[in-house]
Motif scaffolding. Structure first.
Motif, mmCIF file in Angstrom:
data_model
loop_
_atom_site.group_PDB
_atom_site.id
_atom_site.type_symbol
_atom_site.label_atom_id
_atom_site.label_comp_id
_atom_site.label_asym_id
_atom_site.label_seq_id
_atom_site.Cartn_x
_atom_site.Cartn_y
_atom_site.Cartn_z
ATOM 1 N N LEU A 185 12.872 -10.978 -10.680
ATOM 2 C CA LEU A 185 12.077 -11.358 -11.850
ATOM 3 C C LEU A 185 12.925 -11.352 -13.121
ATOM 4 O O LEU A 185 12.814 -12.255 -13.956
ATOM 5 C CB LEU A 185 10.884 -10.410 -12.011
ATOM 6 N N VAL A 186 13.753 -10.312 -13.285
ATOM 7 C CA VAL A 186 14.605 -10.261 -14.475
ATOM 8 C C VAL A 186 15.600 -11.417 -14.464
ATOM 9 O O VAL A 186 15.820 -12.081 -15.490
ATOM 10 C CB VAL A 186 15.334 -8.908 -14.568
ATOM 11 N N ALA A 187 16.203 -11.687 -13.310
ATOM 12 C CA ALA A 187 17.137 -12.813 -13.206
ATOM 13 C C ALA A 187 16.420 -14.125 -13.500
ATOM 14 O O ALA A 187 16.979 -15.028 -14.143
ATOM 15 C CB ALA A 187 17.758 -12.845 -11.804
ATOM 16 N N ARG A 188 15.175 -14.246 -13.052
ATOM 17 C CA ARG A 188 14.380 -15.445 -13.311
ATOM 18 C C ARG A 188 14.189 -15.644 -14.823
ATOM 19 O O ARG A 188 14.282 -16.763 -15.337
ATOM 20 C CB ARG A 188 13.020 -15.304 -12.630
ATOM 21 N N CYS A 189 13.904 -14.541 -15.525
ATOM 22 C CA CYS A 189 13.729 -14.608 -16.984
ATOM 23 C C CYS A 189 15.008 -15.069 -17.678
ATOM 24 O O CYS A 189 14.979 -15.892 -18.604
ATOM 25 C CB CYS A 189 13.327 -13.238 -17.533
ATOM 26 N N MET A 190 16.136 -14.538 -17.229
ATOM 27 C CA MET A 190 17.412 -14.863 -17.870
ATOM 28 C C MET A 190 17.826 -16.304 -17.568
ATOM 29 O O MET A 190 18.331 -17.012 -18.448
ATOM 30 C CB MET A 190 18.477 -13.867 -17.412
ATOM 31 N N ALA A 191 17.592 -16.734 -16.337
ATOM 32 C CA ALA A 191 17.920 -18.118 -15.979
ATOM 33 C C ALA A 191 17.027 -19.095 -16.739
ATOM 34 O O ALA A 191 17.457 -20.214 -17.066
ATOM 35 C CB ALA A 191 17.761 -18.322 -14.478
ATOM 36 N N ALA A 192 15.788 -18.677 -17.037
ATOM 37 C CA ALA A 192 14.843 -19.572 -17.702
ATOM 38 C C ALA A 192 15.308 -19.997 -19.093
ATOM 39 O O ALA A 192 14.919 -21.055 -19.583
ATOM 40 C CB ALA A 192 13.465 -18.899 -17.802
ATOM 41 N N VAL A 193 16.151 -19.177 -19.739
ATOM 42 C CA VAL A 193 16.639 -19.544 -21.073
ATOM 43 C C VAL A 193 18.049 -20.119 -21.002
ATOM 44 O O VAL A 193 18.735 -20.231 -22.021
ATOM 45 C CB VAL A 193 16.585 -18.344 -22.041
ATOM 46 N N GLY A 194 18.484 -20.482 -19.787
ATOM 47 C CA GLY A 194 19.738 -21.217 -19.648
ATOM 48 C C GLY A 194 20.968 -20.390 -19.353
ATOM 49 O O GLY A 194 22.089 -20.908 -19.401
ATOM 50 N N LEU A 195 20.802 -19.107 -19.017
ATOM 51 C CA LEU A 195 21.975 -18.273 -18.724
ATOM 52 C C LEU A 195 22.452 -18.494 -17.304
ATOM 53 O O LEU A 195 21.682 -18.886 -16.425
ATOM 54 C CB LEU A 195 21.630 -16.805 -18.951
ATOM 55 N N SER A 196 23.722 -18.214 -17.062
ATOM 56 C CA SER A 196 24.314 -18.452 -15.749
ATOM 57 C C SER A 196 25.510 -17.530 -15.553
ATOM 58 O O SER A 196 25.832 -16.700 -16.420
ATOM 59 C CB SER A 196 24.769 -19.903 -15.623
ATOM 60 N N LYS A 197 26.197 -17.702 -14.435
ATOM 61 C CA LYS A 197 27.365 -16.870 -14.133
ATOM 62 C C LYS A 197 28.526 -17.129 -15.086
ATOM 63 O O LYS A 197 29.514 -16.384 -15.082
ATOM 64 C CB LYS A 197 27.813 -17.091 -12.693
ATOM 65 N N GLU A 198 28.404 -18.149 -15.899
ATOM 66 C CA GLU A 198 29.440 -18.424 -16.894
ATOM 67 C C GLU A 198 29.326 -17.489 -18.102
ATOM 68 O O GLU A 198 30.221 -17.455 -18.953
ATOM 69 C CB GLU A 198 29.347 -19.878 -17.371
ATOM 70 N N ASP A 199 28.230 -16.719 -18.193
ATOM 71 C CA ASP A 199 27.995 -15.861 -19.354
ATOM 72 C C ASP A 199 28.529 -14.456 -19.146
ATOM 73 O O ASP A 199 28.677 -13.976 -18.019
ATOM 74 C CB ASP A 199 26.490 -15.796 -19.655
ATOM 75 N N VAL A 200 28.799 -13.777 -20.266
ATOM 76 C CA VAL A 200 29.199 -12.368 -20.287
ATOM 77 C C VAL A 200 28.069 -11.593 -20.961
ATOM 78 O O VAL A 200 27.748 -11.841 -22.126
ATOM 79 C CB VAL A 200 30.525 -12.167 -21.049
ATOM 80 N N PHE A 201 27.488 -10.673 -20.222
ATOM 81 C CA PHE A 201 26.280 -9.962 -20.664
ATOM 82 C C PHE A 201 26.619 -8.518 -21.048
ATOM 83 O O PHE A 201 27.167 -7.764 -20.252
ATOM 84 C CB PHE A 201 25.237 -9.973 -19.543
ATOM 85 N N GLN A 202 26.283 -8.149 -22.281
ATOM 86 C CA GLN A 202 26.501 -6.790 -22.773
ATOM 87 C C GLN A 202 25.149 -6.091 -22.900
ATOM 88 O O GLN A 202 24.307 -6.488 -23.697
ATOM 89 C CB GLN A 202 27.228 -6.812 -24.113
ATOM 90 N N ASN A 203 24.948 -5.061 -22.100
ATOM 91 C CA ASN A 203 23.657 -4.372 -22.044
ATOM 92 C C ASN A 203 23.686 -3.164 -22.975
ATOM 93 O O ASN A 203 24.204 -2.105 -22.631
ATOM 94 C CB ASN A 203 23.349 -3.942 -20.606
ATOM 95 N N ILE A 204 23.097 -3.331 -24.166
ATOM 96 C CA ILE A 204 23.096 -2.265 -25.178
ATOM 97 C C ILE A 204 21.752 -1.549 -25.095
ATOM 98 O O ILE A 204 20.978 -1.487 -26.042
ATOM 99 C CB ILE A 204 23.355 -2.843 -26.582
ATOM 100 N N ALA A 205 21.446 -1.030 -23.914
ATOM 101 C CA ALA A 205 20.178 -0.346 -23.670
ATOM 102 C C ALA A 205 20.442 0.927 -22.892
ATOM 103 O O ALA A 205 21.463 1.049 -22.205
ATOM 104 C CB ALA A 205 19.218 -1.254 -22.887
#
Length: 427
Positions: free
Chosen positions: A106-126
């Motif tokens: 579900l979380v991956a679905r949310c992130m893909a829905a706004v156009g994110l992909s394996k080309e992105d670098v994700f910084q989790n500030i949580a």
């Protein structure tokens, strides 16, 4: 799944509700407690049949303990998360490996829905640990194939260094921290628009106004998406904004969402603000039916421009506990934040103080400012005070008193603490 017709979604929900009711009979609370005999899976023909079940509240989860809701042996539970416990004893939610796989998808679905992909670098500030926001987003980003930086909260200058070193394109953080981090960027002389590769922000864990979102987007030069979830419904991944950013979709293949009168138990009319009530449809280890979240929002009617069919809700208006009733008018702190965000010279930290005096009820909004002049009697503070009083009267329909409080750094009124002091009952 994301574009199923309404009829297909309804049929899927009925099918999954039946299956969840059958599974729930393995849990003591559902087999022997208040739910026993309330809903025969063979008689479920419409999702509206769910109303035959009683509500579940946070107090119920505390009083009965998590083991009463387990449908599997503890040996099949692979992870436990807990709520913050800010309103009482923390509530624990148990997950099987299948539950975690569903949540991650579900979380991956949310992130893909706004156009994110394996080309992105994700910084989790949580925060990681028992808090769901850290691990929820972490595993979702990895499933999507993104390069993931498990930065965690705190150490603001290091976050900026990580962004520049690894070319962070996406970050997940609280809106209040996004605002606070602005000062560190400015102190370091780093412009996130030109000196980083940020293009997407996920803002979660606290309600925020559209004005706050716009302020964050303007500073970072990135699109900010509202992320909403609660521990009892996994955490992030419950609801998300699509590229249209016209409300937040609820993933209805995994959850049933209702809106009810916060003071009763009846549904509210379409478009009216009500309390969000959730039912899990696919959770294996600890299904929860008709959970009263205490969060306030409204349904958005009509199709979404993104083409997804899952229902949308407005951004959160706040919580039932946050709502202030002053002289018969309902006031939500987020309405005040919305007004304050439009002014310079003050922060969006504020405290609502309600009192009784000889003339009756009185409401004061104390606002943090780093401008010492505003805390003195002068033409500038008088002008700003009058403007704020008028703007707030237009938004919340009552007249307030305004007081400015000079702060610096850690002296600011903390956003995560209650935004009101109600002394009316003590007078």
């Amino acid at each position: 799944m994301e574009t199923l017709s309404r009829a297909e979604l309804d049929a899927l929900q009925v099918q999954r509700l039946r299956r969840s009711v059958v599974r729930s009979m393995q849990a003591p609370i559902y087999r022997d407690g208040a739910f026993a005999g309330k809903l025969d899976p063979e008689t479920i023909t419409s999702i509206d049949d769910i109303r035959r079940l009683p509500f579940t509240t946070k107090d119920d989860l505390r009083a009965n303990g998590p083991f009463a809701y387990l449908t599997v042996p503890l040996s099949e539970i692979v992870r436990i998360h807990s709520s913050s416990g800010t309103t009482g004893t923390a509530v624990s939610i148990f997950h099987t490996s299948d539950d975690l796989a569903n949540w991650t998808e579900l979380v991956a679905r949310c992130m893909a829905a706004v156009g994110l992909s394996k080309e992105d670098v994700f910084q989790n500030i949580a925060g990681y640990g028992l808090f769901t926001g850290g691990l929820g987003f972490h595993y979702g980003s990895e499933l999507l194939g993104m390069t993931t930086i498990p930065a965690g909260p705190g150490n603001s200058n290091r976050h900026i260094q990580l962004m520049q070193t690894f070319g962070t394109t996406v970050a997940h953080l609280m809106p209040s921290y996004a605002l606070s981090l602005m000062r560190n960027f400015e102190a370091l002389g780093v412009d996130p628009k030109t000196d980083t590769k940020l293009h997407t922000l996920f803002l979660g864990a606290e309600p925020h106004s559209e004005e706050t979102r716009l302020k964050i987007e303007e500073f970072y030069g990135a699109k900010a998406y509202n992320s909403y979830g609660l521990t009892e419904m996994n955490g992030p991944g419950l609801s998300f904004e699509c590229p249209a950013r016209d409300g937040m979709h609820i993933w209805e293949d995994q959850f049933v969402v209702e809106l009810i009168d916060p003071d009763g138990d009846q549904p509210v009319a379409e478009g009216e603000v009500g309390e969000l009530v959730y039912t899990t449809l696919a959770r294996v280890g600890m299904p929860i039916f008709r959970y009263r979240s205490r969060d306030l929002a409204a349904f958005i009617a009509g199709p979404c421009g993104c083409g997804r069919s899952h229902r949308r809700i407005t951004r959160l208006m706040g919580r039932v506990d946050d709502m202030i009733i002053y002289k018969g008018v309902n006031i939500y702190p987020i309405q005040i934040e919305k007004v304050l965000s439009g002014y310079s010279g003050i922060t969006d930290n504020f405290l609502i103080v309600l009192e009784n005096d000889q003339k009756g009820e009185r409401i004061t909004v104390e606002i943090d400012t780093e401008d010492r002049q505003l805390t003195t009697e002068c033409a500038e503070s008088d002008r700003l005070r009058k403007s704020l009083i008028e703007a707030l009267r237009s938004e919340i329909l009552v007249t307030v008193r305004i007081e400015f409080r000079q702060v610096a750094g850690d002296d600011a009124l903390p956003r995560m603490k209650p935004k009101r002091i109600d002394d009316r009952r003590l007078k």
